[in-house]
Design a protein around this motif. Sequence first.
Motif, PDB file in Angstrom:
ATOM      1  N   GLY A 119       0.626  -1.344   0.530  1.00 47.32           N
ATOM      2  CA  GLY A 119      -0.130  -0.175   0.218  1.00 47.32           C
ATOM      3  C   GLY A 119       1.093   1.041  -0.013  1.00 47.32           C
ATOM      4  N   VAL A 120      -0.016   2.501  -0.029  1.00 43.27           N
ATOM      5  CA  VAL A 120       0.862   3.482  -0.170  1.00 43.27           C
ATOM      6  C   VAL A 120       1.638   4.211   0.412  1.00 43.27           C
ATOM      7  CG1 VAL A 120      -1.058   4.477  -2.216  1.00 43.27           C
ATOM      8  CG2 VAL A 120      -1.207   5.025   0.168  1.00 43.27           C
ATOM      9  N   LYS A 121       1.209   3.690   2.355  1.00 37.01           N
ATOM     10  CA  LYS A 121       2.117   4.476   3.136  1.00 37.01           C
ATOM     11  C   LYS A 121       4.153   3.478   3.041  1.00 37.01           C
ATOM     12  CE  LYS A 121      -1.885   5.212   6.588  1.00 37.01           C
ATOM     13  NZ  LYS A 121      -1.952   5.341   7.794  1.00 37.01           N
ATOM     14  N   ASP A 122       3.464   2.121   2.670  1.00 39.02           N
ATOM     15  CA  ASP A 122       5.038   1.579   2.872  1.00 39.02           C
ATOM     16  C   ASP A 122       5.406   2.283   1.613  1.00 39.02           C
ATOM     17  OD1 ASP A 122       3.763   0.712   5.198  1.00 39.02           O
ATOM     18  OD2 ASP A 122       3.723  -1.263   4.350  1.00 39.02           O
ATOM     19  N   LEU A 123       5.218   2.141   0.677  1.00 35.08           N
ATOM     20  CA  LEU A 123       5.713   2.319  -1.066  1.00 35.08           C
ATOM     21  C   LEU A 123       4.691   4.074  -1.228  1.00 35.08           C
ATOM     22  CD1 LEU A 123       4.510  -0.933  -2.273  1.00 35.08           C
ATOM     23  CD2 LEU A 123       7.014   0.105  -1.669  1.00 35.08           C
ATOM     24  N   PRO A 124       5.708   4.832  -0.741  1.00 34.25           N
ATOM     25  CA  PRO A 124       4.839   6.696  -1.388  1.00 34.25           C
ATOM     26  C   PRO A 124       5.152   6.250  -2.622  1.00 34.25           C
ATOM     27  CG  PRO A 124       6.295   6.356   0.679  1.00 34.25           C
ATOM     28  CD  PRO A 124       6.085   4.823  -0.113  1.00 34.25           C
ATOM     29  N   PRO A 125       3.521   6.865  -3.641  1.00 32.11           N
ATOM     30  CA  PRO A 125       3.770   6.997  -5.076  1.00 32.11           C
ATOM     31  C   PRO A 125       4.428   8.063  -5.444  1.00 32.11           C
ATOM     32  CG  PRO A 125       1.454   6.659  -4.033  1.00 32.11           C
ATOM     33  CD  PRO A 125       1.943   6.906  -2.346  1.00 32.11           C
ATOM     34  N   GLY A 126       5.743   7.772  -6.437  1.00 31.22           N
ATOM     35  CA  GLY A 126       6.343   8.707  -6.647  1.00 31.22           C
ATOM     36  C   GLY A 126       7.709   8.785  -5.815  1.00 31.22           C
ATOM     37  N   VAL A 127       8.260   7.455  -4.701  1.00 29.00           N
ATOM     38  CA  VAL A 127       8.683   8.399  -3.728  1.00 29.00           C
ATOM     39  C   VAL A 127      10.032   6.737  -3.985  1.00 29.00           C
ATOM     40  CG1 VAL A 127       9.832   8.778  -1.698  1.00 29.00           C
ATOM     41  CG2 VAL A 127       7.851   9.693  -2.596  1.00 29.00           C
ATOM     42  N   ALA A 128       9.124   5.696  -3.716  1.00 29.30           N
ATOM     43  CA  ALA A 128       9.999   4.489  -3.806  1.00 29.30           C
ATOM     44  C   ALA A 128       9.827   4.048  -4.569  1.00 29.30           C
ATOM     45  CB  ALA A 128       8.910   3.413  -3.123  1.00 29.30           C
ATOM     46  N   LEU A 129      11.969   3.874  -4.732  1.00 31.49           N
ATOM     47  CA  LEU A 129      12.022   3.052  -5.869  1.00 31.49           C
ATOM     48  C   LEU A 129      11.870   1.304  -5.707  1.00 31.49           C
ATOM     49  CD1 LEU A 129      15.701   4.670  -5.986  1.00 31.49           C
ATOM     50  CD2 LEU A 129      13.884   4.651  -7.833  1.00 31.49           C
ATOM     51  N   PRO A 130      11.596   0.435  -6.664  1.00 36.04           N
ATOM     52  CA  PRO A 130      11.534  -0.522  -6.909  1.00 36.04           C
ATOM     53  C   PRO A 130      12.584  -1.172  -6.092  1.00 36.04           C
ATOM     54  CG  PRO A 130      11.435  -0.208  -8.842  1.00 36.04           C
ATOM     55  CD  PRO A 130      11.801   1.258  -8.116  1.00 36.04           C
ATOM     56  N   LEU A 131      13.573  -1.551  -6.935  1.00 33.73           N
ATOM     57  CA  LEU A 131      14.840  -2.691  -6.636  1.00 33.73           C
ATOM     58  C   LEU A 131      14.834  -2.478  -4.338  1.00 33.73           C
ATOM     59  CD1 LEU A 131      17.235  -2.737  -8.938  1.00 33.73           C
ATOM     60  CD2 LEU A 131      15.036  -4.407  -8.365  1.00 33.73           C
TER      61      LEU A 131
END
Length: 345
Positions: free
Chosen positions: A199-211
């Motif tokens: 979800g967006v709290k753990d993976l902030p959109p436009g911030v988190a990098l996939p690797l």
Amino acid sequence: MLVRAITAPGLRRWCQSQRGAAAACFPLGRALLGVRGAEAAAFLQGLLTNDVTQLVAEGDAPPALYAHALNVQGRCLYDVILYRLHRSTAEEPHILLECDSSVLDSIQQHLKLYKIRRKVTISPCPDLSLWAVIPGDTSSLPKCADRALLLTPDPRAEVMGWRLIAKKGANLAEIIPGSQVGDVQDYHRHRYKQGIPEGVKDLPPGVALPLESNLAFMNGISFTKGCYIGQELTARTHHMGVIRKRLLPVTFPGPLPPAGVPEGADILTQAGKRAGKFRAGGGQLGIALLRLAHLHEPLCIPLHGDSVELRAATPEWWPKGAANATFSGNTGTEVPPPPKPPEFQ
């Protein structure tokens, strides 16, 4: 419709360690979106990190895939799990897309932006419910039932158990005999303990990098599938073989402030160096983006003139050597660091 249950050997072993306990079913607040049509897989193939064509391949096609949708800068927009509902290549492809419910409208707009003339229909599925199932005993998971649409191991990691999709209002006791409905906060604490972002709290959109978000460890990316949005930076990072920061599970051994730890708070070493950022958590558990160089150092979060101690660890399900910054997440091997630039005389 009969449930399709797929058993993974590693999951079987994990379940056996929980023998004697009833399966716990957790109602998830995630949304489901149907993508249906002859070009469904080809359409999603250009938008997601994983090889979606596997879902329409002949033979032993996987029932579920994990993936991220990236922006053109290669940063995560949405984390999704895809489910295959069609039973054979003779049927029209029907894929369910699981996403954070808070971005349902946004992801629909994102998909429709790239749909153009593709022969696909995109529509939400409010008549379906999604459950996480943490089994206590493999015997409690049936091989068939008539009230479930799909029952399959979570594609991200074996320790996350199973995903169940059923009609709204279905009786879980008929689908998984002896199961108990659990508190969804217990599910979140379980995944924080395992270092699984969602979800967006753990993976902030436009911030988190996939690797950095351990996408390769969670079977969520293909490095051979060809082009998709955001591929360039991701492929370059992978082939360089150096990932200095990763999402890690953290624990708070001491008491927390009444308001808790704010999302995005800076994490420092004892020497005051920036070690990373706290993403989100629940109670004494959470997930944080940390520099691997500071993994084994004492860490803290400064708050209102005080500091909160925290400890980081690498999950047991990670590949061996994964905490090394020169670990290559796709091959399961370490790669040499890049050569140092020559010194000028």
